[in-house]
Design an enzyme around this catalytic site. Structure first.
Site, short mmCIF file in Angstrom:
data_model
loop_
_atom_site.label_atom_id
_atom_site.label_comp_id
_atom_site.label_asym_id
_atom_site.label_seq_id
_atom_site.Cartn_x
_atom_site.Cartn_y
_atom_site.Cartn_z
CG ASP A 30 -3.11 27.14 9.43
OD1 ASP A 30 -2.36 26.87 10.38
OD2 ASP A 30 -4.35 27.08 9.50
NE ARG A 43 2.62 23.88 17.79
CZ ARG A 43 1.63 24.02 16.90
NH1 ARG A 43 0.86 23.01 16.62
NH2 ARG A 43 1.42 25.17 16.32
CG ASN A 78 0.95 33.46 15.82
OD1 ASN A 78 1.39 33.74 14.70
ND2 ASN A 78 -0.10 32.66 15.98
NE ARG A 204 -9.64 29.71 11.90
CZ ARG A 204 -9.54 28.39 11.99
NH1 ARG A 204 -10.62 27.64 11.85
NH2 ARG A 204 -8.38 27.82 12.22
CG LEU A 205 -10.08 36.56 5.86
CD1 LEU A 205 -10.66 37.97 5.71
CD2 LEU A 205 -8.87 36.41 4.93
#
Ligand code: FPP
Length: 255
Positions: A30, A43, A78, A204-205
């Site tokens: 991430d 990005r 995604n 978080r997972l």
């Protein structure tokens, strides 16, 4: 009440190496977007540098002799990103599978792909299945590529498969066990992750390996994924080596 439970809860098979390193490390890579934003870049530049970090990390994992490494490379959620970013990520996967496959194969690494395959573009699917077929007999590290993967989707598909077996009379409802569900998941035959590393400081997972993570150690690195390097990886491993894993039981010294 009997002192011996009739159905013992076995500790998940931990694929540890002799020196206490985790046998299976899974990564939530991430922070690509924030890495790019901080530099005034699009990005997609973050994802491009993220691929470099992935290459470094695979090489280090092989050097360390890890048994399994899993990467969350594209989640079933995604697809909600802008079309340009989704197609860039598809292109990166193609690049990874085309340019890096010979190095991976020469390093005796086996590729396994987890995730929903049905909706994938046929050329991507072919690259993924060809990579699995080429490396099938390799006996070194297994690189598990979670692509178009979501844990809820994986568990739902596994339950549907078991329900179909019950409906056709192949399986009795009583035969549905943790082992049967394990064997129906995309990760069948792969030991549960000992350590899950998420970069970028998020905790978080995010729908990653939710069944398999029941007893995983979680490590949150502040490093953004494109900057993830050997030092950051070693810091996570050092932290893991200092942990006391009990799998719901007690440590030997407490007995
Ligand atoms: C999360 O960062 C990262 C991804 C959704 C993609 C991960 C992809 C790579 C590491 C490159 C290699 C790719 C493949 C397919 C082999 P983010 O974009 O959510 O970052 P942010 O939270 O800072 O916006």
């Amino acid at each position: 009440m009997s002192a011996t439970p009739d159905r013992s809860i076995t500790a998940p098979e931990a694929a540890r190496t002799a020196d206490g390193l985790p046998g299976h490390v899974a990564f939530i890579m991430d922070g690509n977007g924030r890495w790019a934003q901080a530099r005034g870049l699009p990005r997609t530049e973050g994802h491009r540098h993220g691929l470099e970090a992935l290459r470094r990390t695979v090489r280090h994992a092989v050097r360390l002799g890890l048994g399994y490494m899993t990467i969350y490379s594209f989640s079933s959620e995604n697809w909600r990103r802008p079309e340009t970013e989704v197609s860039f990520l598809m292109g990166l996967l193609r690049r990874f599978l085309q340019r890096d496959l010979s190095e991976i194969h020469n390093a005796n690494v086996r590729i396994r792909v987890i995730g929903q395959r049905e909706d994938l573009d046929s050329s991507i699917l072919k690259l993924l299945t060809d990579a699995e077929a080429l490396t099938r007999e390799n006996s070194g590290m297994t690189l598990v590529v979670a692509f178009n993967y979501g844990a809820r989707d994986e568990i739902t598909r596994a339950i549907r498969r078991l329900a179909q077996e019950v409906a056709s009379g192949e399986l009795s409802p009583e035969a549905i066990s943790e082992d049967a569900l394990n064997a129906s998941l995309d990760t069948a035959g792969i030991p549960d992750p000992d350590l899950i590393i998420r970069t970028s400081g998020e905790r978080r997972l995010s729908n990653f390996l939710m069944w398999q993570a029941a007893y995983s150690e979680l490590y949150f690195s502040p490093v953004l994924w494109p900057d993830f390097d050997r030092e950051a990886f070693d810091a996570a491993l050092d932290d893991y080596c200092g942990r006391d894993r009990r799998f719901g039981g007690l440590t030997a010294k407490a007995l």
